[in-house]
Design a protein around this motif. Structure first.
Motif, short mmCIF file in Angstrom:
data_model
loop_
_atom_site.label_atom_id
_atom_site.label_comp_id
_atom_site.label_asym_id
_atom_site.label_seq_id
_atom_site.Cartn_x
_atom_site.Cartn_y
_atom_site.Cartn_z
N GLN A 140 0.81 -1.23 0.00
CA GLN A 140 0.00 0.00 0.00
C GLN A 140 0.84 1.27 0.00
OE1 GLN A 140 -3.23 -0.32 2.94
NE2 GLN A 140 -3.24 -2.51 2.52
N LEU A 141 2.15 1.10 -0.17
CA LEU A 141 3.06 2.24 -0.20
C LEU A 141 3.23 2.72 -1.64
CD1 LEU A 141 4.79 3.67 1.98
CD2 LEU A 141 6.63 2.04 1.47
N SER A 142 3.15 4.02 -1.88
CA SER A 142 3.32 4.52 -3.24
C SER A 142 4.80 4.48 -3.63
CB SER A 142 2.76 5.94 -3.36
OG SER A 142 3.41 6.76 -2.44
N GLU A 143 5.10 4.57 -4.91
CA GLU A 143 6.50 4.59 -5.33
C GLU A 143 7.16 5.86 -4.80
OE1 GLU A 143 5.95 2.44 -9.56
OE2 GLU A 143 7.85 3.52 -9.31
N GLY A 144 8.33 5.71 -4.22
CA GLY A 144 8.99 6.85 -3.56
C GLY A 144 8.51 7.01 -2.12
N GLY A 145 7.57 6.17 -1.71
CA GLY A 145 6.98 6.27 -0.37
C GLY A 145 7.89 5.71 0.71
N ILE A 146 7.61 6.09 1.95
CA ILE A 146 8.43 5.67 3.10
C ILE A 146 7.54 5.04 4.17
CG2 ILE A 146 9.99 6.48 4.94
CD1 ILE A 146 10.72 8.87 3.17
N LEU A 147 8.00 3.91 4.70
CA LEU A 147 7.31 3.25 5.81
C LEU A 147 8.25 3.19 7.01
CD1 LEU A 147 5.22 0.01 5.83
CD2 LEU A 147 7.34 0.05 7.13
N VAL A 148 7.73 3.49 8.20
CA VAL A 148 8.54 3.41 9.43
C VAL A 148 7.80 2.50 10.42
CG1 VAL A 148 9.44 4.73 11.40
CG2 VAL A 148 9.61 5.67 9.08
N LEU A 149 8.53 1.55 10.97
CA LEU A 149 7.89 0.55 11.85
C LEU A 149 8.91 -0.03 12.83
CD1 LEU A 149 5.70 -2.43 10.70
CD2 LEU A 149 7.96 -2.91 11.58
N PRO A 150 8.54 -0.19 14.11
CA PRO A 150 9.43 -0.90 15.03
C PRO A 150 9.26 -2.41 14.84
CG PRO A 150 7.57 0.05 16.22
CD PRO A 150 7.32 0.30 14.77
N GLU A 151 10.37 -3.10 14.57
CA GLU A 151 10.30 -4.53 14.26
C GLU A 151 10.93 -5.33 15.39
OE1 GLU A 151 11.24 -6.42 10.09
OE2 GLU A 151 13.01 -6.57 11.36
#
Ligand code: SAH
Length: 231
Positions: A182-193
Motif C-alpha cells: 500500500q506504499l506509493s513509489e517513492g513512499g516511506i514506511l517506518v515501523l518498530p520490528e
C-alpha cells in the motif's frame, strides 16, 4: 460554604488542565530542548511538537507528567509514546505538507496530531474500540481532522491506498507485506520490528514498484501490533 469554595477551586484546577495555557507552552519549550539534546534535528518536527498540547492526550492520573520525555499508560493497556520516540519516527518519515499518511495505532491520538501539524492528510487506524472513540473526542475537541478507522492495521486500508507514508506505532515481528503493497513509489514506511525482548526501528523506502530499500535505526520499546480488532 467552605465546601463550596473548595469545590469551586477543584473545578478551576480541572478546567485549567483542560485548556492550553502559558505554563503548558513553557513546559513544551523545555521538552523540545530535551528532545533536541537527544539528537532530533528536523526543526519542522520540533515546531509541530511545540504546538500539540500533550497534556490533553494523557490519562488524568498522569497529567502532571505530560511534559516529561516518557511514555505513559492510556486506556486498554496501551501507551502514549514517549515524545522523543514520536519525534524520531516522524523525522524518519519525512512528512511534508499534503502527503497522504497512514498511521497504524491511533492510541491517544498524540502522534496523529503531530502529523496533522506537519500538514499531512492523515488516515489513522486503531484496533481498540475504546481508544478509537476517545481519540476522536480528543482530536475533535482540538479541531484536528484525520480520517478515523476502527480495524486491524495489519491489513492497512487497501480501499484508500496508495499512501505516501506509512507509520506504525506498535511493534510487529516483521514488516507486513500488506502495508508494503500500500506504499506509493517513492513512499516511506517506518515501523518498530521485533518482539517484547527487543525492537529495531525500521525504515523502508519503496524506490520502484518492486524494489524496497530497508535501513535500521536503533532500538526502541513499543506495545505489540496485534491481529484483529478488540471491542
Ligand atoms: N501513537 C500512539 C501510540 C499508541 S500505542 C500514541 O502516541 O498514543 C500503539 C497503539 O497501536 C495502541 O493503541 C494499540 O491498540 C494499537 N494497535 C496495536 N495493534 C494494532 C493493529 N493491528 N491495528 C491497529 N492498531 C493497533
Amino acid at each position: 460554604m467552605t465546601r463550596n469554595v473548595q469545590e469551586y477551586q477543584l473545578y478551576l484546577t480541572v478546567d485549567m488542565e483542560k485548556t492550553d495555557n502559558y505554563r503548558h507552552k513553557g513546559l513544551r519549550k523545555k521538552l523540545i530542548e530535551t528532545i533536541r539534546s537527544k539528537g532530533i534535528r528536523d526543526e519542522a518536527v520540533m515546531e509541530a511538537l511545540g504546538k500539540v498540547p500533550r497534556h490533553l492526550f494523557m490519562d488524568s492520573g498522569f497529567i502532571n507528567f505530560s511534559y516529561t520525555d516518557k511514555a505513559f499508560p492510556i486506556a486498554a493497556g496501551q501507551t502514549i509514546s514517549q515524545p522523543y520516540t514520536v519525534a524520531f519516527q516522524t523525522e524518519l518519515l519525512e512528512v511534508r505538507p499534503h502527503l497522504k499518511v497512514l498511521e497504524v495505532g491511533t492510541g491517544s491520538g498524540y502522534q496523529t496530531a503531530v502529523l496533522l501539524e506537519l500538514g499531512a492528510r492523515v488516515y489513522t487506524i486503531e484496533r481498540q474500540r475504546q481508544l478509537f472513540l476517545d481519540a476522536q473526542k480528543t482530536l475533535g475537541h482540538l479541531n484536528y481532522k484525520p480520517l478515523f478507522f476502527y480495524g486491524d492495521g495489519y491489513e492497512g486500508l487497501p480501499a484508500y491506498a496508495p499512501f505516501d507514508r506509512i507509520l506504525v506505532t506498535a511493534a510487529a515481528p516483521e514488516v507486513p507485506r500488506s502495508l508494503l503493497d500500500q506504499l506509493s513509489e517513492g513512499g516511506i514506511l517506518v515501523l518498530p520490528e521485533g518482539d517484547r525482548f527487543g525492537q529495531k526501528m525500521i525504515r523502508v523506502v519503496r524506490e520502484t514498484a518492486d524494489h524496497f530499500e530497508r535501513s535500521e535505526h536503533g532500538y526502541f520499546s513499543f506495545v505489540p501490533l496485534l491481529r484483529g480488532k478488540n471491542k
